[in-house]
Write an enzyme that holds these catalytic residues in place. Structure first.
Site, PDB file in Angstrom:
ATOM      1  CG  HIS A  15      -5.560   1.663   5.563  1.00 50.06           C
ATOM      2  ND1 HIS A  15      -5.156   2.645   6.448  1.00 50.06           N
ATOM      3  CD2 HIS A  15      -4.509   0.819   5.420  1.00 50.06           C
ATOM      4  CE1 HIS A  15      -3.913   2.399   6.809  1.00 50.06           C
ATOM      5  NE2 HIS A  15      -3.490   1.299   6.207  1.00 50.06           N
TER       6      HIS A  15
ATOM      7  CD  GLU B 286      -2.758   5.338   7.002  1.00 52.10           C
ATOM      8  OE1 GLU B 286      -2.725   5.352   5.756  1.00 52.10           O
ATOM      9  OE2 GLU B 286      -1.842   4.838   7.691  1.00 52.10           O
TER      10      GLU B 286
ATOM     11  CB  SER C 229       5.617  -2.045  11.892  1.00 54.80           C
ATOM     12  OG  SER C 229       5.211  -0.714  12.176  1.00 54.80           O
TER      13      SER C 229
ATOM     14  N   GLY D  71       2.956  -1.188   4.190  1.00 52.89           N
ATOM     15  CA  GLY D  71       2.982   0.222   3.825  1.00 52.89           C
ATOM     16  C   GLY D  71       4.385   0.663   3.467  1.00 52.89           C
ATOM     17  N   GLY D  72       5.078   1.249   4.437  1.00 57.92           N
ATOM     18  CA  GLY D  72       6.396   1.844   4.206  1.00 57.92           C
ATOM     19  C   GLY D  72       7.381   0.949   3.468  1.00 57.92           C
TER      20      GLY D  72
ATOM     21  CG  ASN E 167      -1.700   1.205   1.453  1.00 61.86           C
ATOM     22  OD1 ASN E 167      -1.789   2.046   0.560  1.00 61.86           O
ATOM     23  ND2 ASN E 167      -2.314   1.320   2.630  1.00 61.86           N
ATOM     24  CD1 TRP E 168       3.766   1.358  -2.734  1.00 64.20           C
ATOM     25  CD2 TRP E 168       3.847   2.603  -4.594  1.00 64.20           C
ATOM     26  NE1 TRP E 168       4.695   0.795  -3.574  1.00 64.20           N
ATOM     27  CE2 TRP E 168       4.762   1.537  -4.722  1.00 64.20           C
ATOM     28  CE3 TRP E 168       3.727   3.509  -5.652  1.00 64.20           C
ATOM     29  CZ2 TRP E 168       5.562   1.372  -5.864  1.00 64.20           C
ATOM     30  CZ3 TRP E 168       4.507   3.347  -6.785  1.00 64.20           C
ATOM     31  CH2 TRP E 168       5.420   2.289  -6.884  1.00 64.20           C
ATOM     32  CE  LYS E 169      -0.099   3.129   4.839  1.00 58.44           C
ATOM     33  NZ  LYS E 169       0.081   3.220   6.273  1.00 58.44           N
TER      34      LYS E 169
ATOM     35  N   GLY F  87       2.863   2.034  10.722  1.00 57.34           N
ATOM     36  CA  GLY F  87       3.827   3.118  10.556  1.00 57.34           C
ATOM     37  C   GLY F  87       4.589   3.483  11.824  1.00 57.34           C
TER      38      GLY F  87
ATOM     39  CD  GLU G  27      -3.191  -2.768   7.529  1.00 56.80           C
ATOM     40  OE1 GLU G  27      -2.120  -3.053   6.971  1.00 56.80           O
ATOM     41  OE2 GLU G  27      -3.767  -1.682   7.370  1.00 56.80           O
TER      42      GLU G  27
HETATM   43  P1  PGA Z   1       3.211   0.123   7.534  1.00 57.95           P
HETATM   44  O1  PGA Z   1       1.699   0.338   7.027  1.00 57.95           O
HETATM   45  O2  PGA Z   1       3.717  -1.138   6.908  1.00 57.95           O
HETATM   46  O3  PGA Z   1       3.936   1.341   7.046  1.00 57.95           O
HETATM   47  O4  PGA Z   1       3.142   0.030   9.018  1.00 57.95           O
HETATM   48  C1  PGA Z   1       0.843  -0.761   6.936  1.00 57.95           C
HETATM   49  C2  PGA Z   1      -0.482  -0.331   6.353  1.00 57.95           C
HETATM   50  O5  PGA Z   1      -0.969   0.752   6.694  1.00 57.95           O
HETATM   51  O6  PGA Z   1      -1.063  -1.075   5.547  1.00 57.95           O
END
Ligand code: PGA
Length: 249
Positions: free
Chosen positions: A93, A95, A209, A230-231, A9-11, A169, A163
C-alpha cells in the site's frame, strides 16, 4: 469469469468497539454474490475472524513480513495472519511504501511469502500526482507491476489494486477514462507476462476515494473487478451500498 471483490482497509483505525460494524456487515452479507473482505488492524484480526465465520465476509491483514518467523520486532508473518483467520493480505500500500520505505522488491518478497502461507496477496500500485501530471503514469505502473508481482502468481493467489496516491483519502477520483486506461494497461501487461488464462484471471481493484456515491460508475469501467476502500469501509452503512453496487455491476 472473475469473481468481484469489495475489500475494506481499516488502516490504523478501530478498537474493540469497531467490531460491531463488522458484525453488522456480516449479518447483512451472509450470501453476497461478491467477495467481501475487511482488513482490520492486527490486534482485532482474530476476533474479527470469529465474527465473520458464519458469513460470506472474510478478513485479512494490511501487511506481512517476508520471513516466516524470526527477530523482527513489531512484524507479523503471513503464517501468523493465516493462523489468526486471515484469507488475504494487502501488500505494498502506498502508505507502507512511504512510511516504511517499502520497495518493489520488498513488496514482491512479501507477496511470495504470503502466497506460500496460503494467503491471497493484494498488491497495490499507483502513481503520485506529480507522475500523473508529467505523463509517466503508465510507465510507473508498468515498472511497479513488473517488479512487485511474483512470477508464480495466479488468479487464485493474487489481486492487484490500482490506487493513485493522490486519490487516497482526498476525495479526488480519476476520471473514468483514466481508470479505464490504467486497468486496460494492467490487463494487457498481465496477459503478456502470465499468458491469457492467468493474465485474465487476476482481479484488478480500483482504490482511492471510492464512496457509495461514485461506486456504481467506477464498477462499470471495463476491467474493474472491485474496489479497495479505506474511509468508506469503516462503517457498515457506507460499505454496504458499495458492496450492493458491485453486486449489481
Ligand atoms: P480511501 O483509501 O478509500 O480512504 O481513499 C483507499 C485506500 O487507501 O485503500
Amino acid at each position: 469469469m472473475r469473481r468481484k471483490l469489495a475489500a475494506g482497509n481499516w488502516k490504523m483505525n478501530g478498537t474493540s468497539a469497531a467490531l460491531s460494524e463488522l458484525q453488522a456487515l456480516a449479518d447483512a452479507h451472509n450470501t453476497a454474490g461478491v467477495d467481501v473482505l475487511i482488513c482490520p488492524p492486527v490486534p482485532l484480526l482474530h476476533r474479527a475472524a470469529e465474527i465473520v465465520k458464519k458469513s460470506a465476509v472474510t478478513v485479512g491483514g494490511q501487511d506481512c513480513h517476508a520471513a516466516i518467523a524470526g527477530a523482527h520486532t513489531g512484524d507479523s508473518s503471513g503464517e501468523m495472519l493465516k493462523d489468526a483467520g486471515a484469507t488475504s493480505v494487502i501488500l505494498g500500500h502506498s502508505e507502507r511504501r512511504t512510511d516504511h520505505n517499502e520497495t518493489d522488491a520488498a513488496v514482491r518478497s512479501k507477496a511470495e511469502a504470503a502466497i506460500v502461507a496460503g494467503l491471497n496477496a493484494i498488491v497495490c500500485l499507483g502513481e503520485s500526482l506529480q507522475q500523473r501530471e508529467t505523463g509517466v503514469t503508465l510507465e510507473v505502473i508498468g515498472t511497479q507491476l513488473a517488479e512487485s508481482v511474483p512470477s508464480d502468481a495466479t488468479g487464485d493467489t493474487l489481486v492487484i489494486a490500482y490506487e493513485p496516491i493522490w486519490a487516497i483519502g482526498t476525495g479526488k477520483v480519476p476520471t473514468l477514462e483514466q481508470i479505464g486506461e490504467v486497468h486496460t494497461f494492467l490487463r494487457t501487461q498481465l496477459v503478456a507476462r502470465f499468458g491469457g488464462e492467468t493474465g485474465s484471471a487476476i482481479r484488478l481493484l480500483y482504490g482511492g476515494s471510492v464512496k457509495p456515491g461514485n461506486a456504481a460508475e467506477i464498477f462499470a469501467v471495463e476491467n474493474v473487478d472491485g474496489a479497495l476502500v479505506g474511509g468508506a469501509s469503516l462503517k457498515a452503512a457506507d460499505f454496504s451500498p458499495i458492496i450492493a453496487a458491485l453486486d449489481a455491476a
